[in-house]
Design an enzyme around this catalytic site. Structure first.
Site, PDB file in Angstrom:
ATOM      1  N   LYS A  52       0.403  -0.332  -2.093  1.00 40.74           N
ATOM      2  CA  LYS A  52       0.788  -0.449  -3.454  1.00 40.74           C
ATOM      3  C   LYS A  52       1.529  -0.262  -4.249  1.00 40.74           C
ATOM      4  CE  LYS A  52      -2.325  -4.317  -2.798  1.00 40.74           C
ATOM      5  NZ  LYS A  52      -3.012  -4.278  -1.394  1.00 40.74           N
ATOM      6  N   SER A  77      -8.641  -6.900  -7.119  1.00 40.16           N
ATOM      7  CA  SER A  77      -9.887  -6.681  -6.108  1.00 40.16           C
ATOM      8  C   SER A  77      -9.552  -4.618  -6.010  1.00 40.16           C
ATOM      9  CB  SER A  77     -10.272  -6.763  -5.572  1.00 40.16           C
ATOM     10  OG  SER A  77      -8.890  -6.481  -4.429  1.00 40.16           O
ATOM     11  N   TYR A 114      -6.020   5.763 -15.757  1.00 41.60           N
ATOM     12  CA  TYR A 114      -4.743   5.972 -15.936  1.00 41.60           C
ATOM     13  C   TYR A 114      -3.964   5.622 -16.919  1.00 41.60           C
ATOM     14  CZ  TYR A 114      -4.657   7.657 -11.024  1.00 41.60           C
ATOM     15  OH  TYR A 114      -4.514   7.703  -9.071  1.00 41.60           O
ATOM     16  N   GLY A 180      -0.659 -10.894   1.844  1.00 42.38           N
ATOM     17  CA  GLY A 180       0.971 -10.701   2.493  1.00 42.38           C
ATOM     18  C   GLY A 180       2.843 -10.325   1.817  1.00 42.38           C
ATOM     19  N   GLY A 181       2.093  -8.956   0.902  1.00 40.97           N
ATOM     20  CA  GLY A 181       2.886  -8.454   0.496  1.00 40.97           C
ATOM     21  C   GLY A 181       3.396  -7.518   1.428  1.00 40.97           C
ATOM     22  N   GLU A 203      -5.510  -9.331  10.034  1.00 41.24           N
ATOM     23  CA  GLU A 203      -6.624  -9.507   9.029  1.00 41.24           C
ATOM     24  C   GLU A 203      -7.908 -10.269   9.782  1.00 41.24           C
ATOM     25  OE1 GLU A 203      -5.257 -13.315   7.246  1.00 41.24           O
ATOM     26  OE2 GLU A 203      -4.966 -14.293   9.332  1.00 41.24           O
ATOM     27  N   GLY A 207     -11.205 -13.829   7.703  1.00 45.60           N
ATOM     28  CA  GLY A 207     -10.727 -14.351   6.486  1.00 45.60           C
ATOM     29  C   GLY A 207      -8.996 -14.722   7.371  1.00 45.60           C
ATOM     30  N   ASP A 209      -7.239 -16.813   6.958  1.00 46.38           N
ATOM     31  CA  ASP A 209      -5.911 -17.957   6.517  1.00 46.38           C
ATOM     32  C   ASP A 209      -4.543 -17.858   6.659  1.00 46.38           C
ATOM     33  OD1 ASP A 209      -6.438 -15.387   4.293  1.00 46.38           O
ATOM     34  OD2 ASP A 209      -4.595 -16.153   3.710  1.00 46.38           O
ATOM     35  N   SER A 303      -3.201   1.801   5.792  1.00 43.37           N
ATOM     36  CA  SER A 303      -2.741   0.777   4.137  1.00 43.37           C
ATOM     37  C   SER A 303      -2.852   1.975   3.387  1.00 43.37           C
ATOM     38  CB  SER A 303      -2.593  -0.472   4.242  1.00 43.37           C
ATOM     39  OG  SER A 303      -4.135  -0.704   4.500  1.00 43.37           O
ATOM     40  N   ASN A 306      -9.281   4.136   0.478  1.00 42.79           N
ATOM     41  CA  ASN A 306      -9.417   4.257  -1.491  1.00 42.79           C
ATOM     42  C   ASN A 306     -10.863   3.765  -0.594  1.00 42.79           C
ATOM     43  OD1 ASN A 306      -8.527   5.351  -3.181  1.00 42.79           O
ATOM     44  ND2 ASN A 306      -6.807   3.845  -3.177  1.00 42.79           N
TER      45      ASN A 306
HETATM   46  C1  LIG Z   1      -3.613  -4.599  -0.750  1.00 47.22           C
HETATM   47  C2  LIG Z   1      -3.815  -3.990   0.148  1.00 47.22           C
HETATM   48  C3  LIG Z   1      -3.778  -4.973   1.532  1.00 47.22           C
HETATM   49  C4  LIG Z   1      -2.978  -5.694   1.477  1.00 47.22           C
HETATM   50  O1  LIG Z   1      -1.902  -6.090   0.901  1.00 47.22           O
HETATM   51  P1  LIG Z   1      -1.149  -7.975   0.547  1.00 47.22           P
HETATM   52  O2  LIG Z   1      -0.127  -6.922   0.254  1.00 47.22           O
HETATM   53  O3  LIG Z   1      -2.077  -7.937  -0.040  1.00 47.22           O
HETATM   54  O4  LIG Z   1      -1.387  -8.161   2.449  1.00 47.22           O
HETATM   55  C5  LIG Z   1      -4.372  -3.870   2.944  1.00 47.22           C
HETATM   56  N1  LIG Z   1      -4.208  -3.237   2.353  1.00 47.22           N
HETATM   57  C6  LIG Z   1      -5.055  -1.945   1.454  1.00 47.22           C
HETATM   58  C7  LIG Z   1      -5.756  -0.836   1.523  1.00 47.22           C
HETATM   59  C8  LIG Z   1      -4.785  -2.658   0.328  1.00 47.22           C
HETATM   60  O5  LIG Z   1      -5.006  -2.377  -0.520  1.00 47.22           O
END
Ligand SMILES: *Cc1c(COP(=O)(O)O)cnc(C)c1O
Length: 318
Positions: A52, A77, A114, A180-181, A203, A207, A209, A303, A306
């Site tokens: 992110k 969140s 931060y 979906g980012g 997913e 969930g 969706d 991804s 944490n």
């Molecule tokens: C936010 C997040 C996702 C999902 O990412 P989107 O862009 O909302 O689909 C997946 N894994 C982690 C660790 C995230 O923080």
């Protein structure tokens, strides 16, 4: 506004030197179990512990001097909160983050550390998007949505871009899916780097969706899903995201919470790394056969990492 591969390249130039270029790891065990060649892009080693930071830094670095002065507001969140807070701190922009009361404590604490101002809300009864919009309007701040924002999408796509740059062509790319980012950005990266590659969103079962939306050809809304994948506890994917996903994503599939917990244990015991439940979505699909990968070269976006240690201990014991 329609997004293209070139937008990912531009985002990569903006975040260069600010975001980490994370490692791509392999595992002989994973290859043996799946009969495939897996390449794990480890965003659990990214700044703030998740991809992110890429999207947040890309978005905030484009602020005008007026926007920088008034500040940024967002809702999240967890990982987008930390990412926005750190990016804002690095760029000298004041940040206000709307977070649910039940967000993982590590994520709330890190966000405050931060230097961001954190406002709590109830994710089951309050509308965080409305809270964010109202704050933006009242205080003149710029709202940067966690996933439904072109600059966020393009920043997230730089992880897959780096993966293709490092390992070359892939047959399949498995991507964790919440709003979906990450999936939209990864698909845009693949469209330029490996047009033959099948990009698959993964997913949580509870969930689905995204899968429903892809089938229906419109964005389907669901209640807040009950899953250990807290980063994917979203009720619907975003509009900008859906436009890209419809065009560039081959399929969306699901995995169970039990498979996510098992994959967390796999990462810890075999690859010596901490991956949060949501970060296991793509890998779980390969390791548990939710998507056929045998004989293929497969990219997996890991991804984020944490997770509260007591939660991890519970999942490890299970
Ligand atoms: C936010 C997040 C996702 C999902 O990412 P989107 O862009 O909302 O689909 C997946 N894994 C982690 C660790 C995230 O923080």
């Amino acid at each position: 506004m329609s997004l293209h591969f070139d937008d990912i390249r531009q985002a990569a130039a903006r975040i260069a030197g600010h975001a980490h270029r994370t490692p791509v790891l392999t595992s002989r065990t994973a290859n043996t179990v799946t009969g495939a060649e897996l390449f794990f892009k480890c965003e659990n080693f990214q700044r703030v512990g998740a991809f992110k930071f890429r999207g947040a830094y890309n978005a905030l670095s484009r602020f005008t001097p007026e926007q920088r002065k008034a500040g940024v507001v967002t809702y999240s969140s967890g990982n987008h909160a930390q990412a926005t807070a750190l990016a804002a701190q690095l760029l000298g922009i004041p940040a206000t983050i709307v977070m649910p009361h039940d967000a993982p404590q590590t994520k709330v604490t890190a966000t405050k550390d931060y230097g961001a101002q954190v406002l709590g809300y109830d994710r089951y009864t309050e509308d965080r998007e409305a809270i964010g919009r109202e704050l933006a309007q009242a205080r003149g701040m710029t709202l940067i949505q966690p996933y439904d924002h072109p600059d966020v999408i393009c920043g997230q796509g730089t992880a897959a871009l780096e993966l293709f740059e490092e390992v070359g062509q892939l047959d399949v790319l498995l991507v964790c899916l919440g709003g979906g980012g990450l999936l939209a950005g990864s698909a845009l990266a693949a469209s330029g780097m490996a047009p033959q590659c099948d990009v698959i969103g993964v997913e949580p079962e509870a969930g689905d969706d995204g899968r429903q939306s892809l089938r229906a050809g419109r964005i389907v809304h669901i209640p807040v899903p009950d899953t250990i994948a807290d980063g994917a506890k979203v009720t619907h994917i975003g509009e900008h995201n859906f436009a890209v996903i419809r065009q560039h994503v081959k399929d969306i599939i699901t995995v169970s919470d039990a498979q996510l917990a098992d994959t967390m244990r796999f990462f810890a015991s075999r690859m010596k790394m901490v991956v949060e439940p949501t970060g296991c979505l793509g890998a779980a699909a390969a390791l548990h056969g939710a998507y056929p990968v045998k004989g293929k070269r497969v990219g997996v976006i890991v991804s984020g990492g944490n997770v509260d240690l007591p939660v991890m201990a519970q999942l490890f014991a299970g």
